[in-house]
Design a protein around this motif. Sequence first.
Motif, PDB file in Angstrom:
ATOM      1  N   ASP A   1     -19.435  54.270  11.776  1.00 47.13           N
ATOM      2  CA  ASP A   1     -20.657  54.846  12.335  1.00 47.13           C
ATOM      3  C   ASP A   1     -21.845  54.358  11.510  1.00 47.13           C
ATOM      4  OD1 ASP A   1     -22.154  56.288  14.109  1.00 47.13           O
ATOM      5  OD2 ASP A   1     -21.049  58.157  13.810  1.00 47.13           O
ATOM      6  N   ARG A   2     -23.021  54.513  12.059  1.00 48.49           N
ATOM      7  CA  ARG A   2     -24.219  53.955  11.414  1.00 48.49           C
ATOM      8  C   ARG A   2     -25.386  54.928  11.538  1.00 48.49           C
ATOM      9  NH1 ARG A   2     -25.949  48.859  10.051  1.00 48.49           N
ATOM     10  NH2 ARG A   2     -24.148  47.838  11.020  1.00 48.49           N
ATOM     11  N   GLY A   3     -26.195  54.963  10.479  1.00 44.73           N
ATOM     12  CA  GLY A   3     -27.428  55.737  10.526  1.00 44.73           C
ATOM     13  C   GLY A   3     -27.358  57.012   9.707  1.00 44.73           C
ATOM     14  N   ALA A   4     -28.542  57.573   9.441  1.00 46.32           N
ATOM     15  CA  ALA A   4     -28.638  58.738   8.560  1.00 46.32           C
ATOM     16  C   ALA A   4     -27.866  59.936   9.107  1.00 46.32           C
ATOM     17  CB  ALA A   4     -30.115  59.100   8.361  1.00 46.32           C
ATOM     18  N   ASP A   5     -27.949  60.158  10.416  1.00 46.65           N
ATOM     19  CA  ASP A   5     -27.213  61.297  10.989  1.00 46.65           C
ATOM     20  C   ASP A   5     -25.711  61.079  10.869  1.00 46.65           C
ATOM     21  OD1 ASP A   5     -29.569  62.520  11.612  1.00 46.65           O
ATOM     22  OD2 ASP A   5     -29.578  61.879  13.723  1.00 46.65           O
ATOM     23  N   ALA A   6     -25.289  59.848  11.048  1.00 43.32           N
ATOM     24  CA  ALA A   6     -23.863  59.547  10.959  1.00 43.32           C
ATOM     25  C   ALA A   6     -23.336  59.805   9.553  1.00 43.32           C
ATOM     26  CB  ALA A   6     -23.608  58.099  11.371  1.00 43.32           C
TER      27      ALA A   6
ATOM     28  N   TYR B   1     -26.874  52.330  -0.642  1.00 37.88           N
ATOM     29  CA  TYR B   1     -25.794  51.708   0.129  1.00 37.88           C
ATOM     30  C   TYR B   1     -26.317  51.204   1.463  1.00 37.88           C
ATOM     31  CZ  TYR B   1     -22.682  53.926  -3.228  1.00 37.88           C
ATOM     32  OH  TYR B   1     -22.071  54.304  -4.389  1.00 37.88           O
ATOM     33  N   VAL B   2     -26.040  49.956   1.749  1.00 36.26           N
ATOM     34  CA  VAL B   2     -26.271  49.380   3.077  1.00 36.26           C
ATOM     35  C   VAL B   2     -25.021  49.604   3.924  1.00 36.26           C
ATOM     36  CG1 VAL B   2     -26.685  47.226   4.329  1.00 36.26           C
ATOM     37  CG2 VAL B   2     -27.858  47.668   2.153  1.00 36.26           C
ATOM     38  N   SER B   3     -23.882  49.514   3.291  1.00 37.28           N
ATOM     39  CA  SER B   3     -22.632  49.861   3.961  1.00 37.28           C
ATOM     40  C   SER B   3     -21.616  50.292   2.922  1.00 37.28           C
ATOM     41  CB  SER B   3     -22.089  48.688   4.781  1.00 37.28           C
ATOM     42  OG  SER B   3     -21.651  47.660   3.947  1.00 37.28           O
TER      43      SER B   3
ATOM     44  N   ALA C   1     -28.371  65.082  -1.282  1.00 39.86           N
ATOM     45  CA  ALA C   1     -28.199  64.069  -2.335  1.00 39.86           C
ATOM     46  C   ALA C   1     -27.229  62.986  -1.881  1.00 39.86           C
ATOM     47  CB  ALA C   1     -27.695  64.731  -3.618  1.00 39.86           C
ATOM     48  N   TYR C   2     -26.200  63.382  -1.142  1.00 33.87           N
ATOM     49  CA  TYR C   2     -25.243  62.401  -0.625  1.00 33.87           C
ATOM     50  C   TYR C   2     -25.950  61.442   0.331  1.00 33.87           C
ATOM     51  CZ  TYR C   2     -21.030  60.521   1.589  1.00 33.87           C
ATOM     52  OH  TYR C   2     -20.060  59.674   2.067  1.00 33.87           O
ATOM     53  N   ALA C   3     -26.690  62.010   1.272  1.00 30.84           N
ATOM     54  CA  ALA C   3     -27.388  61.176   2.257  1.00 30.84           C
ATOM     55  C   ALA C   3     -28.398  60.253   1.584  1.00 30.84           C
ATOM     56  CB  ALA C   3     -28.072  62.061   3.290  1.00 30.84           C
ATOM     57  N   ALA C   4     -28.974  60.719   0.479  1.00 31.80           N
ATOM     58  CA  ALA C   4     -30.021  59.936  -0.191  1.00 31.80           C
ATOM     59  C   ALA C   4     -29.481  58.680  -0.866  1.00 31.80           C
ATOM     60  CB  ALA C   4     -30.732  60.806  -1.233  1.00 31.80           C
ATOM     61  N   THR C   5     -28.166  58.570  -1.012  1.00 31.68           N
ATOM     62  CA  THR C   5     -27.622  57.350  -1.615  1.00 31.68           C
ATOM     63  C   THR C   5     -27.502  56.224  -0.587  1.00 31.68           C
ATOM     64  OG1 THR C   5     -25.308  58.012  -1.265  1.00 31.68           O
ATOM     65  CG2 THR C   5     -26.342  58.671  -3.355  1.00 31.68           C
ATOM     66  N   PHE C   6     -27.695  56.548   0.695  1.00 22.19           N
ATOM     67  CA  PHE C   6     -27.597  55.545   1.770  1.00 22.19           C
ATOM     68  C   PHE C   6     -28.987  55.235   2.310  1.00 22.19           C
ATOM     69  CE2 PHE C   6     -23.453  57.525   1.702  1.00 22.19           C
ATOM     70  CZ  PHE C   6     -22.571  56.506   2.021  1.00 22.19           C
ATOM     71  N   PHE C   7     -29.165  54.016   2.759  1.00 21.61           N
ATOM     72  CA  PHE C   7     -30.366  53.706   3.529  1.00 21.61           C
ATOM     73  C   PHE C   7     -30.190  54.225   4.951  1.00 21.61           C
ATOM     74  CE2 PHE C   7     -30.555  50.350   0.203  1.00 21.61           C
ATOM     75  CZ  PHE C   7     -31.727  50.797  -0.395  1.00 21.61           C
ATOM     76  N   ASP C   8     -31.304  54.414   5.644  1.00 18.49           N
ATOM     77  CA  ASP C   8     -31.255  55.064   6.959  1.00 18.49           C
ATOM     78  C   ASP C   8     -30.480  54.252   7.997  1.00 18.49           C
ATOM     79  OD1 ASP C   8     -32.597  57.218   6.042  1.00 18.49           O
ATOM     80  OD2 ASP C   8     -34.558  56.665   6.874  1.00 18.49           O
ATOM     81  N   ASP C   9     -30.348  52.942   7.757  1.00 21.35           N
ATOM     82  CA  ASP C   9     -29.611  52.116   8.713  1.00 21.35           C
ATOM     83  C   ASP C   9     -28.204  51.784   8.202  1.00 21.35           C
ATOM     84  OD1 ASP C   9     -30.443  50.585   6.605  1.00 21.35           O
ATOM     85  OD2 ASP C   9     -31.009  48.842   7.820  1.00 21.35           O
ATOM     86  N   ALA C  10     -27.751  52.553   7.245  1.00 20.32           N
ATOM     87  CA  ALA C  10     -26.468  52.221   6.610  1.00 20.32           C
ATOM     88  C   ALA C  10     -25.293  52.458   7.558  1.00 20.32           C
ATOM     89  CB  ALA C  10     -26.284  53.057   5.355  1.00 20.32           C
ATOM     90  N   GLU C  11     -24.233  51.700   7.279  1.00 19.02           N
ATOM     91  CA  GLU C  11     -22.994  51.831   8.042  1.00 19.02           C
ATOM     92  C   GLU C  11     -21.932  52.431   7.131  1.00 19.02           C
ATOM     93  OE1 GLU C  11     -21.038  48.176   9.265  1.00 19.02           O
ATOM     94  OE2 GLU C  11     -20.612  49.089  11.215  1.00 19.02           O
ATOM     95  N   LEU C  12     -21.139  53.336   7.694  1.00 18.01           N
ATOM     96  CA  LEU C  12     -20.089  53.998   6.921  1.00 18.01           C
ATOM     97  C   LEU C  12     -18.784  53.872   7.691  1.00 18.01           C
ATOM     98  CD1 LEU C  12     -19.489  55.642   4.404  1.00 18.01           C
ATOM     99  CD2 LEU C  12     -20.401  57.646   5.547  1.00 18.01           C
TER     100      LEU C  12
END
Lengths: 161, 153
Positions: free
Chosen positions: B54-59, B134-136, B31-42
């Motif tokens: 870092d950037r991306g779903a794995d990040a 979230y995009v970032s 659910a946490y990951a689902a709030t971000f787009f796959d190319d999101a930056e954190l």
Amino acid sequence: MVAVTTLDRLAVDDLYNRYLWALDGGDTDGWMATFTRDAEVLEDQPDGTTWRGAGPAGLREFIEKYHRDPGFPGHQHRETTRMVMPGTDVAADRISFRSYVFAIASHPGEPSRLYWSGYYRDVVERVQGEWLFASRWIAPWRGAVTRSGLTTRSEPEGELP
Amino acid sequence: MTHGPGPEERAAIDDLYASYLWALDTRDEDAYAATFFDDAELIEEPPGAPMTRDRGADAVRRFVRAFWSRHEPGHQHRETTRIYLPDPEGRSDHWAVKAYVFATEFDESSYLASVYWSGYYRDVIAKRDGRWGYVSRWIAGWQGDAIEGFTHR
């Protein structure tokens, strides 16, 4: 009483949030910009007196007391539980609100802590399409308000000026 | 007059912010990951440690797993004081957002809650394929840039 529209509520949300970011971020001019030109600020003091300032000079005197205080950076104020109050006249572009406010203080090397808890008594006015504070009364959560039945009366401690 | 999103958009954005916090505090990684787009930056500025970016779903998943590994369960994060700003890149379906956040922790033995941390988010959010995400997201304590307005005094 004419209902406050959803769009007006959103605009007022934005006003309150801009006020808090400017207050806590040290943005003196940004804080000033949330008030009408002839607005008034009142603040109940620990000794029971009420400080009062009006107009640009009064507002600036108030905010600079905090923005020049070296112990103030690190505070975050949060406003919740906002209510539209009697005295509101949307047709005249004037809304009275009451809301809760509390502050968290965070300083390097110290745990964050709750610092203060109080309430606002506000009048906001629409000036050239923009909602701004015409009057803000800041007070701690103590005294008459804690037993006054505020939700059913417009002013438990006297009329706002 | 409001300069931010309209009522329906704000309601959907409220849901995004609430979903993020519930997922964070209940340790629901998907659910946490689902709030971000796959190319999101954190980006995070953790207390007393260097900034991470870092950037991306794995990040995103690595970030939240690492966060949970550093903290015992029992925190609740609450987001308030949200301000909507135009997207820095001028995209009409994006908003830049800044908001306060604080965390409480609940001590089961004493049954007392206390403030644990206070900070802010700087986000870029977007609606893609009908979903806000979230995009970032930039997470920082209430220090540094946030209070730079005081530094000249």
